[in-house]
Design an enzyme around this catalytic site. Sequence first.
Site, mmCIF file in Angstrom:
data_model
loop_
_atom_site.group_PDB
_atom_site.id
_atom_site.type_symbol
_atom_site.label_atom_id
_atom_site.label_comp_id
_atom_site.label_asym_id
_atom_site.label_seq_id
_atom_site.Cartn_x
_atom_site.Cartn_y
_atom_site.Cartn_z
ATOM 1 N N CYS A 1 -0.366 2.559 -4.302
ATOM 2 C CA CYS A 1 -1.112 3.789 -4.540
ATOM 3 C C CYS A 1 -0.269 4.990 -4.125
ATOM 4 C CB CYS A 1 -2.407 3.789 -3.742
ATOM 5 S SG CYS A 1 -3.675 2.685 -4.401
ATOM 6 N N HIS B 1 0.858 -1.174 0.000
ATOM 7 C CA HIS B 1 0.000 0.000 0.000
ATOM 8 C C HIS B 1 0.899 1.230 0.000
ATOM 9 C CE1 HIS B 1 -3.646 -2.206 0.465
ATOM 10 N NE2 HIS B 1 -3.431 -2.594 1.712
#
Length: 255
Positions: free
Chosen positions: A128, A85
């Site tokens: 991301c 992430h």
Amino acid sequence: MKSYKMDGPHRGFCLIINNVNFHSSQRKGSCKDAEQLERVFTWLGLDVRTYTDLTSREIINLMETWQRVPDHKDRNCFICCILSHGKSGAVYGTDDRLVSIRVLTSHFTAKRCPQLAAKPKLFFIQACQGDKIQRPVYVDTDGPTPDLSSMQERVFLSESIPEEADFLLGMATVDGYVSFRHMEEGSWYMQALCSNLQLGEDILSILTQVNEDVARRDSPSGTKKQMPQPAYTLRRKFIFPIPMAPPPSEQHQCF
């Protein structure tokens, strides 16, 4: 234009950090990315080491360890792939704490890692860099759930690579946006990267084609898009010599 030397007996080390299991989520499909990266970079002659589920401190400790490896002096390059992430200019450890990409890459500057001075150092980040796109139903995103952290100050991509030559940073998405990962097939970016690395082009041509391949994809709803972004301070062409063995995509354990 000259090319970096890539004809030594040892190509270099390739680290793969694959963060799958977080306190509040699981990055399904990431193991597919890790397996394909390992397959392709092994085929290209690199010594691949894979690390799974590292905390923020463990990621930094790993960079410090590899920064001091004396065997770099006999290698042509260094590659690091991070699957996790992320937020603007940073990736998450499995403890939900951010690690600056600039901090990670800076371990391998000429001053801190002289064995890699004047050699290409490539970092590929599947994570991301914001949350501007909502999660679709069948495509997961590599961003944390909203309550994991407060919004971080945005970091321009140019600020994520060291201010010296011979670095390349390949990001799965432009700053501020999510990147997509199929829960079974893996991420859009790493799938395209692994496919194009087998073509024998220079790395910038490869990443341009990766941009094209990813930009043409749609989420199942047909409304979500993704645009990767490379940044680099390379001074020469970087080309992986293509082995005599058939590429992984043509072998029996194909992608």
